[in-house]
Design an enzyme around this catalytic site. Sequence first.
Site, PDB file in Angstrom:
ATOM      1  N   LYS A 104       0.758  -1.109   0.013  1.00 35.22           N
ATOM      2  CA  LYS A 104       0.171  -0.054   0.049  1.00 35.22           C
ATOM      3  C   LYS A 104       0.930   1.408   0.033  1.00 35.22           C
ATOM      4  O   LYS A 104       1.865   1.354   0.790  1.00 35.22           O
ATOM      5  CB  LYS A 104      -0.840   0.095   1.278  1.00 35.22           C
ATOM      6  CG  LYS A 104      -1.839   1.337   1.309  1.00 35.22           C
ATOM      7  CD  LYS A 104      -3.181   0.961   0.577  1.00 35.22           C
ATOM      8  CE  LYS A 104      -3.803   2.035   0.064  1.00 35.22           C
ATOM      9  NZ  LYS A 104      -3.094   2.713  -0.931  1.00 35.22           N
ATOM     10  N   GLN A 125       7.324   3.871   4.018  1.00 37.96           N
ATOM     11  CA  GLN A 125       5.743   3.401   4.035  1.00 37.96           C
ATOM     12  C   GLN A 125       5.655   2.187   4.767  1.00 37.96           C
ATOM     13  O   GLN A 125       4.567   1.868   5.589  1.00 37.96           O
ATOM     14  CB  GLN A 125       5.513   2.908   2.525  1.00 37.96           C
ATOM     15  CG  GLN A 125       4.150   3.305   2.279  1.00 37.96           C
ATOM     16  CD  GLN A 125       3.379   4.564   2.054  1.00 37.96           C
ATOM     17  OE1 GLN A 125       4.188   5.581   1.342  1.00 37.96           O
ATOM     18  NE2 GLN A 125       2.315   5.140   2.633  1.00 37.96           N
ATOM     19  N   LYS A 128       5.255   3.366   8.493  1.00 37.78           N
ATOM     20  CA  LYS A 128       4.296   4.111   8.679  1.00 37.78           C
ATOM     21  C   LYS A 128       3.029   3.512   8.689  1.00 37.78           C
ATOM     22  O   LYS A 128       2.122   3.640   9.517  1.00 37.78           O
ATOM     23  CB  LYS A 128       4.329   5.394   7.387  1.00 37.78           C
ATOM     24  CG  LYS A 128       3.188   6.264   7.341  1.00 37.78           C
ATOM     25  CD  LYS A 128       2.763   6.999   6.074  1.00 37.78           C
ATOM     26  CE  LYS A 128       3.951   7.573   5.253  1.00 37.78           C
ATOM     27  NZ  LYS A 128       3.818   8.601   4.368  1.00 37.78           N
ATOM     28  N   LYS A 140       5.291   1.649  -3.177  1.00 37.11           N
ATOM     29  CA  LYS A 140       5.349   3.045  -3.617  1.00 37.11           C
ATOM     30  C   LYS A 140       5.633   3.046  -5.144  1.00 37.11           C
ATOM     31  O   LYS A 140       6.316   2.243  -5.548  1.00 37.11           O
ATOM     32  CB  LYS A 140       6.385   4.016  -2.886  1.00 37.11           C
ATOM     33  CG  LYS A 140       6.150   5.463  -3.189  1.00 37.11           C
ATOM     34  CD  LYS A 140       5.202   5.852  -1.903  1.00 37.11           C
ATOM     35  CE  LYS A 140       5.075   7.303  -2.003  1.00 37.11           C
ATOM     36  NZ  LYS A 140       4.242   7.680  -0.676  1.00 37.11           N
ATOM     37  N   GLY A 179      -2.491   8.235  -4.462  1.00 36.09           N
ATOM     38  CA  GLY A 179      -2.086   9.553  -4.807  1.00 36.09           C
ATOM     39  C   GLY A 179      -0.745   9.935  -4.042  1.00 36.09           C
ATOM     40  O   GLY A 179      -0.354   9.141  -3.052  1.00 36.09           O
ATOM     41  N   ASP A 180       0.037  10.717  -4.278  1.00 39.99           N
ATOM     42  CA  ASP A 180       1.034  11.375  -3.696  1.00 39.99           C
ATOM     43  C   ASP A 180       1.348  12.706  -4.497  1.00 39.99           C
ATOM     44  O   ASP A 180       0.595  13.251  -5.199  1.00 39.99           O
ATOM     45  CB  ASP A 180       2.581  10.329  -3.785  1.00 39.99           C
ATOM     46  CG  ASP A 180       3.425  10.785  -2.603  1.00 39.99           C
ATOM     47  OD1 ASP A 180       3.216  10.581  -1.543  1.00 39.99           O
ATOM     48  OD2 ASP A 180       4.397  11.535  -3.019  1.00 39.99           O
ATOM     49  N   THR A 224      -4.653  13.491   5.282  1.00 43.08           N
ATOM     50  CA  THR A 224      -3.173  13.486   5.633  1.00 43.08           C
ATOM     51  C   THR A 224      -2.960  14.949   6.244  1.00 43.08           C
ATOM     52  O   THR A 224      -2.231  15.055   7.569  1.00 43.08           O
ATOM     53  CB  THR A 224      -2.428  13.618   4.330  1.00 43.08           C
ATOM     54  OG1 THR A 224      -2.777  12.227   3.349  1.00 43.08           O
ATOM     55  CG2 THR A 224      -0.808  13.281   4.657  1.00 43.08           C
ATOM     56  N   ASN A 255      -2.447  19.100  -1.709  1.00 42.63           N
ATOM     57  CA  ASN A 255      -3.328  18.312  -0.709  1.00 42.63           C
ATOM     58  C   ASN A 255      -3.202  18.388   0.703  1.00 42.63           C
ATOM     59  O   ASN A 255      -4.058  18.615   1.544  1.00 42.63           O
ATOM     60  CB  ASN A 255      -3.689  17.098  -1.182  1.00 42.63           C
ATOM     61  CG  ASN A 255      -4.498  16.104  -0.354  1.00 42.63           C
ATOM     62  OD1 ASN A 255      -4.084  15.235   0.380  1.00 42.63           O
ATOM     63  ND2 ASN A 255      -5.840  16.423  -0.579  1.00 42.63           N
ATOM     64  N   SER A 392      -6.813   5.693   3.610  1.00 48.55           N
ATOM     65  CA  SER A 392      -6.957   4.882   2.387  1.00 48.55           C
ATOM     66  C   SER A 392      -7.177   3.428   3.118  1.00 48.55           C
ATOM     67  O   SER A 392      -7.906   2.672   2.198  1.00 48.55           O
ATOM     68  CB  SER A 392      -5.581   4.896   1.795  1.00 48.55           C
ATOM     69  OG  SER A 392      -5.448   5.793   0.989  1.00 48.55           O
TER      70      SER A 392
HETATM   71  N1  GLU Z   1       1.035   9.198  -0.707  1.00 41.25           N
HETATM   72  C1  GLU Z   1       0.678   8.961   0.759  1.00 41.25           C
HETATM   73  C2  GLU Z   1       1.689   8.505   1.681  1.00 41.25           C
HETATM   74  O1  GLU Z   1       2.795   9.204   1.443  1.00 41.25           O
HETATM   75  C3  GLU Z   1      -0.811   8.177   0.763  1.00 41.25           C
HETATM   76  C4  GLU Z   1      -0.561   6.668   0.413  1.00 41.25           C
HETATM   77  C5  GLU Z   1      -1.763   6.055   0.141  1.00 41.25           C
HETATM   78  O2  GLU Z   1      -2.975   6.443   0.797  1.00 41.25           O
HETATM   79  O3  GLU Z   1      -1.565   4.794   0.019  1.00 41.25           O
HETATM   80  O4  GLU Z   1       1.439   8.175   2.610  1.00 41.25           O
END
Ligand code: GLU
Length: 460
Positions: A104, A125, A128, A140, A179-180, A224, A255, A392
């Site tokens: 994810k 990630q 996190k 990612k 997204g990012d 976020t 965002n 998410s």
């Molecule tokens: N890009 C965001 C992050 O850095 C969200 C990732 C997601 O929602 O999967 O955590």
Amino acid sequence: MPTVVNKAKTNKETAENYISQVFEMIKKRNPNEIEFHQAVKEIFDSLVPVFEKHSTYMEHSILERISEPERVISFRVPWVDDEGKVRVNRGFRVQFNSTIGPYKGGLRFHPSVNASIIKFLGFEQIFKNSLTGLPIGGGKGGADFDPKGKSDGEVMRFTQSFMTELSKHIGPDIDVPAGDIGVGSREIGYMFGQYKKVKRGYEAGILTGKGIGYGGSLTRTEATGYGTVYFVEEMLKDKGLSFNGRTVVVSGSGNVSIYAMEKAAHLGATVVACSDSNGYIFDKNGINVETVRRLKEIERKRISEYVKEHPSAEYHEGCSDIWLTPCDIALPCATQNEIDEKAAKILIANGVKAVGEGANMPSTLRAVEAFQQNEVLFGPAKAVNAGGVAVSALEMSQNSMRLSWSFEEVDSKLKEIMTNIYRNSVEAADKYGHPDNLVVGANIAGFLKVADAMIEQGVI
Ligand code: GLU
């Protein structure tokens, strides 16, 4: 008892030796990937007290395994521009760790994207996502495509081509992108449409950050930014402080930044500055967040346009100078390494009390050190900005159940998740002998869950 003292020292030395050996191996095996090295170093340094106490992680070669992605996919993305010329970009998906759930993590479209950037983001990630307490692994992706100045048609054609290839590697129980930077609801919409076209059946849970009309979750857009402020609010509360009456600087105007500004203002703070990659705006009476949102999200204009509508504000060319603005609370919400040691020292000299990282790895290692040495409350990215991916994961739950929760319901779950992340990070920091160090606390709390599960699952 001298023997105990000696043993403790030996354990520490053994842990440090192991960690530095693995780190040297990683640098050798991944030459020139400086951002990836930086992200690995930050985690590894935090883990010394864990390895000192528990030799089992070393015996199971956890660091060697966790720092090597399960899979790295790199692919060609050909598309046709408005002049009819064929253009080629490079796409990536790093499927880093699936121990506690499907991969994810977001997709970033930005010219700076390369293997190092995607690997550092994918590595972060893992921890996190673990911190959110939800069943999601780490991944990612992205492309070195620059959406700036591209027409809507060009963005659509690029994005469809990107998804045509990516669709071969993802699935609602395999890997769920979102997204990012450079990937918002428009791009997610085009990717969802293309995925549906090349696959059989309707798989709502293939992407998150979707439009509300086709499986998106309420509060995902805000998550976020709101989560960043909820985390910093907890951090401040513990020291008897709050956002109320404070001056806040928020870098970026995407965002994360927009909804961090909105929530901070809602809690009584004055947000005096925000930025884009060209420059920053300053208004001592407070930025009008709605204008920023319209300019950036709807009209896709530069932040410099803001002063035309609000003549009391100033525009300054050069985004990094935003950190010259005195503030009580700094929320870097733009991009990696936007606060270096020099910027950190300026913020400290101007009396900053708290820093919360809304972006991924926005502070250099030396900047973090400077904040910590000067007793600035410091909330690290993995913990602070985890609200986005947490919601998410809630979107994935709603998709699986084929129902949707109200804004208030998701928002209250988000708040609870952010409070738990804060509490767990504080507890881990205390338990491992680094009270008040949320970098160490968040890294350890995120690591332990994944590492224990990796051991339980055998050599995978
Ligand atoms: N890009 C965001 C992050 O850095 C969200 C990732 C997601 O929602 O999967 O955590």
